[in-house]
Design an enzyme around this catalytic site. Sequence first.
Site, short mmCIF file in Angstrom:
data_model
loop_
_atom_site.label_atom_id
_atom_site.label_comp_id
_atom_site.label_asym_id
_atom_site.label_seq_id
_atom_site.Cartn_x
_atom_site.Cartn_y
_atom_site.Cartn_z
N LYS A 87 0.85 -1.20 0.00
CA LYS A 87 0.00 0.00 0.00
C LYS A 87 0.88 1.24 0.00
O LYS A 87 1.71 1.43 0.89
CB LYS A 87 -0.91 0.01 1.24
CG LYS A 87 -2.12 -0.88 1.09
CD LYS A 87 -3.00 -0.81 2.32
CE LYS A 87 -3.87 0.44 2.36
NZ LYS A 87 -4.70 0.47 3.59
O1 G3P Z 1 -8.28 1.51 4.29
C1 G3P Z 1 -8.25 2.91 4.58
C2 G3P Z 1 -9.16 3.15 5.69
O2 G3P Z 1 -8.72 2.40 6.81
C3 G3P Z 1 -9.38 4.57 6.09
O3 G3P Z 1 -10.56 4.53 6.77
O4 G3P Z 1 -12.12 4.95 8.57
O5 G3P Z 1 -9.79 5.81 8.74
O6 G3P Z 1 -11.39 6.83 7.12
P1 G3P Z 1 -10.97 5.62 7.86
#
Ligand code: G3P
Length: 221
Positions: A87
């Site tokens: 990633k």
């Molecule tokens: O995979 C990316 C994700 O974990 C970001 O999510 O919930 O931190 O916006 P969030």
Amino acid sequence: MKYLADTANIDEIKELLNYLPIEGVTTNPTLLAHSKKKLSQIIPEILQLLGDKMIHIQVMSEKSEDMLREAKRYRDYFQLNEKYFVKIPVTKEGIRAIKMVKEAGMNVTATAVFTQQQALIAAKAGADFVAPYVNRLDNIGAQGVNVVSDIVKTFTLHSLPCNVLGASFKNVNQVYQVSLNGCHAVTLSYEIFNLLIKHPMTDKGVADFTKDGIPYYDIQF
Ligand code: G3P
């Protein structure tokens, strides 16, 4: 559409893999911090549960050469195979790193994507997946679902072999909308997975079947 689990919590991963058609796990530094486990400990634990499913591990370096070294180091340290996706955030250094990591024979998921152009450039650099952050877009007054839909359209229009991995979901409707718009994969939290399959009418239907059927189902098994 592929479903992946966006968590580094071992109990959650165990349960999700046990019950649902999950095709992999995505991690990031924040999810790792939530798990309170070091990378060297958590990745082998996840791999043991995953079998031949995908694992997406984020690099932390800022410079492209360092991102490449970091990606290689994890591949060798954890003895990862073709199910390993590096990633890489779509910074300028990240875009360069995508090309380098691909040339070194590894898969890439371009992450922290907020625009159609970031996604297109990442795909042209060779990314296998791009991960637009749906809820974070919604939270800044943009339309996360529309961005996903634009990226899907763009990849189809230009025949790019890159898949869209929708990320950062905070409700069922966002997942519903991107699935209708041709999103190739989504990565979801444990909570969202449970909300996706929960319906009070299903629970009521099952309770009624049980009540009605008990006196009549007479074959032992
Ligand atoms: O995979 C990316 C994700 O974990 C970001 O999510 O919930 O931190 O916006 P969030």
